[in-house]
Design a protein around this motif. Structure first.
Motif, mmCIF file in Angstrom:
data_model
loop_
_atom_site.group_PDB
_atom_site.id
_atom_site.type_symbol
_atom_site.label_atom_id
_atom_site.label_comp_id
_atom_site.label_asym_id
_atom_site.label_seq_id
_atom_site.Cartn_x
_atom_site.Cartn_y
_atom_site.Cartn_z
ATOM 1 N N LYS A 15 -54.211 -46.968 -42.995
ATOM 2 C CA LYS A 15 -53.024 -47.604 -42.434
ATOM 3 C C LYS A 15 -52.207 -48.417 -43.443
ATOM 4 O O LYS A 15 -51.321 -49.173 -43.046
ATOM 5 N N ILE A 16 -52.474 -48.242 -44.734
ATOM 6 C CA ILE A 16 -51.701 -48.952 -45.759
ATOM 7 C C ILE A 16 -50.212 -48.629 -45.621
ATOM 8 O O ILE A 16 -49.354 -49.519 -45.684
ATOM 9 N N HIS A 17 -49.880 -47.366 -45.437
ATOM 10 C CA HIS A 17 -48.482 -46.966 -45.263
ATOM 11 C C HIS A 17 -47.849 -47.732 -44.113
ATOM 12 O O HIS A 17 -46.720 -48.228 -44.221
ATOM 13 N N ASP A 18 -48.565 -47.847 -43.006
ATOM 14 C CA ASP A 18 -48.030 -48.541 -41.840
ATOM 15 C C ASP A 18 -47.853 -50.032 -42.110
ATOM 16 O O ASP A 18 -46.846 -50.630 -41.718
ATOM 17 N N ILE A 19 -48.823 -50.644 -42.763
ATOM 18 C CA ILE A 19 -48.781 -52.089 -43.014
ATOM 19 C C ILE A 19 -47.564 -52.471 -43.851
ATOM 20 O O ILE A 19 -46.959 -53.529 -43.633
ATOM 21 N N PHE A 20 -47.202 -51.619 -44.785
ATOM 22 C CA PHE A 20 -46.055 -51.900 -45.652
ATOM 23 C C PHE A 20 -44.799 -51.162 -45.193
ATOM 24 O O PHE A 20 -43.818 -51.074 -45.941
ATOM 25 N N ALA A 21 -44.831 -50.658 -43.961
ATOM 26 C CA ALA A 21 -43.695 -49.946 -43.369
ATOM 27 C C ALA A 21 -43.196 -48.832 -44.286
ATOM 28 O O ALA A 21 -42.007 -48.525 -44.323
ATOM 29 N N GLY A 22 -44.123 -48.244 -45.042
ATOM 30 C CA GLY A 22 -43.804 -47.120 -45.907
ATOM 31 C C GLY A 22 -43.130 -47.491 -47.210
ATOM 32 O O GLY A 22 -42.923 -46.622 -48.067
ATOM 33 N N ARG A 23 -42.785 -48.748 -47.388
ATOM 34 C CA ARG A 23 -42.018 -49.149 -48.567
ATOM 35 C C ARG A 23 -42.900 -49.168 -49.816
ATOM 36 O O ARG A 23 -43.946 -49.794 -49.843
ATOM 37 N N GLY A 24 -42.458 -48.470 -50.828
ATOM 38 C CA GLY A 24 -43.190 -48.411 -52.084
ATOM 39 C C GLY A 24 -44.307 -47.384 -52.106
ATOM 40 O O GLY A 24 -45.009 -47.257 -53.113
ATOM 41 N N ILE A 25 -44.490 -46.637 -51.023
ATOM 42 C CA ILE A 25 -45.555 -45.646 -50.948
ATOM 43 C C ILE A 25 -45.000 -44.275 -51.340
ATOM 44 O O ILE A 25 -43.989 -43.830 -50.798
ATOM 45 N N THR A 26 -45.657 -43.606 -52.267
ATOM 46 C CA THR A 26 -45.180 -42.298 -52.711
ATOM 47 C C THR A 26 -45.885 -41.141 -52.004
ATOM 48 O O THR A 26 -45.323 -40.061 -51.863
ATOM 49 N N GLN A 27 -47.127 -41.357 -51.571
ATOM 50 C CA GLN A 27 -47.860 -40.352 -50.805
ATOM 51 C C GLN A 27 -48.679 -41.078 -49.746
ATOM 52 O O GLN A 27 -49.224 -42.159 -50.015
ATOM 53 N N SER A 28 -48.784 -40.486 -48.564
ATOM 54 C CA SER A 28 -49.517 -41.136 -47.481
ATOM 55 C C SER A 28 -50.477 -40.162 -46.816
ATOM 56 O O SER A 28 -50.101 -39.033 -46.485
#
Length: 375
Positions: free
Chosen positions: A237-250
């Motif tokens: 849930k890292i992508h969710d916690i950061f609202a997708g910001r800064g994530i390149t792959q999920s």
């Protein structure tokens, strides 16, 4: 040789003893690790080899004579003890004010606006156990088509809906409506989709949960790394916690076992940056249900996986293992607990056996990762 890959693994809720300000949060004496150590068969040998039981404040019969990693504990500086605030601080943001919570349910005007925007009525609107709420309101939902809205001690707006009678896509749509609506004064940390299946009284939650988080108020570790041209791979849930910001792959996960398998798979690929992992079952399946036996068994499962994962790491890799808060399963409370969290480091540039002591602020994780990847 520079560090090319960092694996940052968050054992969600794995606290190791109450923080100095725990009394202010009603958590004096809470100690998640100590609760697990009282369970029969709890002996995580690989975490021990990295230095878990050598950390200051951890009372253990035996300590590792020659730890393979550096070890320490971190004390949270942010106001609050929830998942969002904890992860934001790990990624560099100290939050002065806690996110809003609703021990008496959400205000009438909030529910009325939500009903108007979604076109659906609301059931419950109270703090509730996620498993109990579907048992108590699931049949009424099927009959009425209304949404089950509930909260907890965390800053969350949770919506439970039956996958067959309401539909998964409709649940997600309503969560997106709630997320857009809940800003400012009522800006909860997370809106959470809680789907379930079955027929009364045998309702069960599914793994199709989805979290819709508040945008971080400033740049975080993922933002910094992606701007520098590094990859940031989210597992869980890292992508969710950061609202997708800064994530390149999920890579969303269905639980701890899935998360660990996906982490191993990523470790066998060639990437340049951060693999940021959250293993949520410790918290959601065991901590909040006061299941100390199950929690201990889950840590042992992680420890066995860790023994297989360490040999997969490359010479230029760095591994960090930590947590975002506590959730002592031995107390009367089913809420998170204000605890210090472990910091275990293994790999390039790490002095094996170094005691890092007590670090003020989870943000030390962000600094370590940036120093490793960006120099």
């Amino acid at each position: 040789m520079n560090t090319k890959r960092v694996f940052l693994i968050v054992l969600d809720s794995f606290g190791i003893g109450h923080a100095s300000d725990a009394e202010k949060y009603g958590d004096a004496g809470s100690n998640t690790l100590a609760a697990l150590m009282r369970e029969k068969g709890f002996s995580p040998c690989n975490l021990a080899k990295l230095g878990l039981f050598n950390i200051d404040g951890v009372e253990a019969d035996e300590r590792e004579p020659s730890p393979a990693g550096a070890f320490g504990r971190m004390r949270e500086l942010s106001a609050g003890k929830d998942t969002t605030i904890g992860h934001w601080e790990l990624a560099g943001i100290v939050s002065d004010r806690p996110l809003p919570t609703y021990p008496d349910g959400f205000p009438e005007e909030v529910i009325a606006e939500f009903e108007q925007l979604t076109g659906r009525g609301v059931l419950c609107n109270k703090p509730y156990s996620g498993t109990e709420v579907i048992k108590d309101y699931g049949r009424e939902q099927i009959e009425s088509g209304k949404l089950i809205v509930y909260t907890s001690a965390d800053s969350v707006f949770q919506i439970a809906a039956h996958e067959k009678y309401i539909g998964l896509e409709e649940l997600y749509r309503c969560c997106e409506v709630a997320r857009d609506m809940l800003q400012g004064e009522h800006g909860v940390g997370r809106v959470i989709a809680r789907p379930y299946i079955g027929e009364y009284p045998d309702f069960v939650r599914t793994a199709n949960r989805h979290d819709y988080s508040l945008l971080p108020p400033a740049q975080t570790l993922p933002d910094i790394l992606t701007k520098a041209g590094k990859q940031v791979i989210s597992i869980g849930k890292i992508h969710d916690i950061f609202a997708g910001r800064g994530i390149t792959q999920s890579y969303p996960t269905k639980g701890n076992a899935d998360g660990m398998a996906k982490t191993t798979a990523i470790a066998k690929t060639d990437f340049n940056g951060l693999c940021f992992v959250n293993l949520v079952d410790f918290d959601s399946v065991y901590g909040h249900r006061n299941d100390a036996e199950g929690y201990a068994a889950a840590i042992m499962a992680f420890d066995r996986w860790l023994g297989e994962f360490l040999p997969v790491l490359r010479e230029d890799d760095l591994l960090l293992i930590t947590a975002d808060h506590g959730c002592d399963p031995s107390t009367e409370s089913t809420d998170h607990s204000r605890e210090c969290v472990p910091l275990l480091l293994y790999g390039k540039g790490i002095t094996a056996g170094e005691n890092l002591g007590t670090l003020d602020g989870f943000f030390h994780v962000s600094r370590i990762v940036q120093n490793a990847l960006l120099g």
